[in-house]
Design a protein around this motif. Structure first.
Motif, PDB file in Angstrom:
ATOM      1  N   LEU A 167      -0.850 -46.041 -25.597  1.00  0.00           N
ATOM      2  CA  LEU A 167      -0.417 -47.329 -24.769  1.00  0.00           C
ATOM      3  C   LEU A 167      -1.311 -46.885 -23.395  1.00  0.00           C
ATOM      4  O   LEU A 167      -0.593 -46.249 -22.231  1.00  0.00           O
ATOM      5  CB  LEU A 167       0.584 -47.023 -25.526  1.00  0.00           C
ATOM      6  N   MET A 168      -2.203 -47.841 -22.733  1.00  0.00           N
ATOM      7  CA  MET A 168      -2.828 -47.496 -22.043  1.00  0.00           C
ATOM      8  C   MET A 168      -1.938 -48.483 -20.833  1.00  0.00           C
ATOM      9  O   MET A 168      -1.588 -49.344 -20.970  1.00  0.00           O
ATOM     10  CB  MET A 168      -3.927 -47.922 -21.473  1.00  0.00           C
ATOM     11  N   ILE A 169      -1.479 -47.574 -19.711  1.00  0.00           N
ATOM     12  CA  ILE A 169      -0.782 -48.134 -18.260  1.00  0.00           C
ATOM     13  C   ILE A 169      -2.165 -48.648 -17.384  1.00  0.00           C
ATOM     14  O   ILE A 169      -2.019 -47.488 -16.602  1.00  0.00           O
ATOM     15  CB  ILE A 169       0.554 -47.350 -18.124  1.00  0.00           C
ATOM     16  N   PHE A 195      -6.677 -47.999 -32.845  1.00  0.00           N
ATOM     17  CA  PHE A 195      -5.767 -49.062 -31.508  1.00  0.00           C
ATOM     18  C   PHE A 195      -5.842 -48.462 -30.238  1.00  0.00           C
ATOM     19  O   PHE A 195      -4.517 -47.740 -30.338  1.00  0.00           O
ATOM     20  CB  PHE A 195      -5.816 -50.240 -31.828  1.00  0.00           C
ATOM     21  N   ILE A 196      -5.873 -49.964 -29.544  1.00  0.00           N
ATOM     22  CA  ILE A 196      -5.752 -49.011 -27.887  1.00  0.00           C
ATOM     23  C   ILE A 196      -4.591 -50.270 -27.453  1.00  0.00           C
ATOM     24  O   ILE A 196      -5.374 -51.838 -27.539  1.00  0.00           O
ATOM     25  CB  ILE A 196      -6.617 -48.355 -26.913  1.00  0.00           C
ATOM     26  N   GLU A 197      -3.396 -50.402 -27.137  1.00  0.00           N
ATOM     27  CA  GLU A 197      -3.210 -51.351 -26.591  1.00  0.00           C
ATOM     28  C   GLU A 197      -2.990 -51.078 -24.747  1.00  0.00           C
ATOM     29  O   GLU A 197      -2.637 -49.971 -24.348  1.00  0.00           O
ATOM     30  CB  GLU A 197      -0.714 -51.194 -26.843  1.00  0.00           C
ATOM     31  N   VAL A 198      -2.406 -51.980 -24.471  1.00  0.00           N
ATOM     32  CA  VAL A 198      -2.947 -52.199 -22.699  1.00  0.00           C
ATOM     33  C   VAL A 198      -1.289 -53.149 -22.004  1.00  0.00           C
ATOM     34  O   VAL A 198      -1.237 -53.719 -22.511  1.00  0.00           O
ATOM     35  CB  VAL A 198      -4.032 -52.895 -21.868  1.00  0.00           C
ATOM     36  N   ALA A 199      -0.820 -52.269 -21.132  1.00  0.00           N
ATOM     37  CA  ALA A 199       0.116 -53.000 -20.646  1.00  0.00           C
ATOM     38  C   ALA A 199       0.100 -52.479 -19.221  1.00  0.00           C
ATOM     39  O   ALA A 199      -0.802 -52.195 -18.848  1.00  0.00           O
ATOM     40  CB  ALA A 199       1.528 -51.638 -20.704  1.00  0.00           C
ATOM     41  N   ASP A 200       0.334 -54.868 -18.962  1.00  0.00           N
ATOM     42  CA  ASP A 200      -0.229 -54.679 -17.140  1.00  0.00           C
ATOM     43  C   ASP A 200       0.612 -53.948 -15.929  1.00  0.00           C
ATOM     44  O   ASP A 200       1.597 -54.750 -15.502  1.00  0.00           O
ATOM     45  CB  ASP A 200      -0.081 -56.029 -17.013  1.00  0.00           C
TER      46      ASP A 200
END
Length: 233
Positions: A167-169, A195-200
């Motif tokens: 979880l990339m912030i 996989f990689i999830e992205v937090a804005d």
């Protein structure tokens, strides 16, 4: 909170009891994460765990999920928030969410030792319940800047059969978004279907965590076989 954590520990799987997924969530508390951001991620993770769709995904099979949570920063700075426990009911998730939301931050001054965090997570899994599948979630807002990196961790620690998602912030002051994404996609992501999830930013932490948990829980079929899926952009 201590009493609640002890109660959760008593939910540790019995020997021989089937569980479909052992899930370790690793939360970044390095010095790049300020106090307000830390609260956003704790409350965000807690909110994601009690989201109705996430609850339904956790409870979609008679074989439960085993859940553990820890926070990480420097090379010797990993602290347990939630020991492994089986999620058998909505009440178990509510209890876990309350422990996470109320947990105190263990440290504030240390750098970002991603390799050490991954090694700690792999060690937790190796000593945890014998589930059909095993997944590590590493959340963070920076690249490795202390000690060995992910490649060395994957070479030395027990990662056979382990999937590592991230979880990339975005939005931190220290690393450009493109560099951070390249690090998570190229170095953190590991194993079939990872996989990689992205937090804005940290304001988006709860929504991103919800998306990630749903994807992870749905990738594991009732038979316990992980479905292969590519990374999200």
């Amino acid at each position: 909170m201590v009493r609640a954590a002890i109660i959760f520990l008593l939910l540790l799987p019995d020997q021989g009891l089937a569980c479909r997924l052992a899930l370790v969530l690793a939360m970044d508390v390095s010095s790049s994460v300020d106090q307000a951001e830390d609260q956003l991620q704790r409350r965000g993770l807690a909110a994601a765990l009690v989201d109705p769709e996430v609850v339904a995904a956790f409870l979609a099979s008679d074989d439960p999920v085993a859940l553990a949570v820890f926070e990480w920063s420097g090379r010797y700075n990993q602290a347990e928030i939630l020991p492994f426990g089986l999620i058998r009911s909505e009440a178990d998730l509510t209890r876990a969410a309350a422990i996470i939301a109320e947990s105190p931050r263990s440290q504030v001054e240390f750098p970002t030792a991603v390799g050490y965090a991954l090694g700690h997570a792999a060690t937790l899994l190796a000593g945890g319940p014998d589930c059909l599948t095993r997944t590590i979630d590493l959340a963070g807002d920076g690249i490795n800047n202390e000690g060995f990196g992910p490649a060395q961790a994957y070479a030395v620690f027990p990662f056979d059969g382990v999937v590592v998602n991230g979880l990339m912030i975005n939005g931190g002051d220290y690393v450009a978004s493109a560099d951070l994404l390249a690090f998570y996609m190229g170095q953190v992501r590991h194993g079939p279907g990872a996989f990689i999830e992205v937090a804005d930013g940290f304001d988006d932490y709860a929504a991103a965590m919800r998306r990630k948990l749903l994807r992870e829980l749905m990738l594991v079929s009732v038979s316990g076989n992980p479905a292969v899926a590519g990374p999200r952009g």
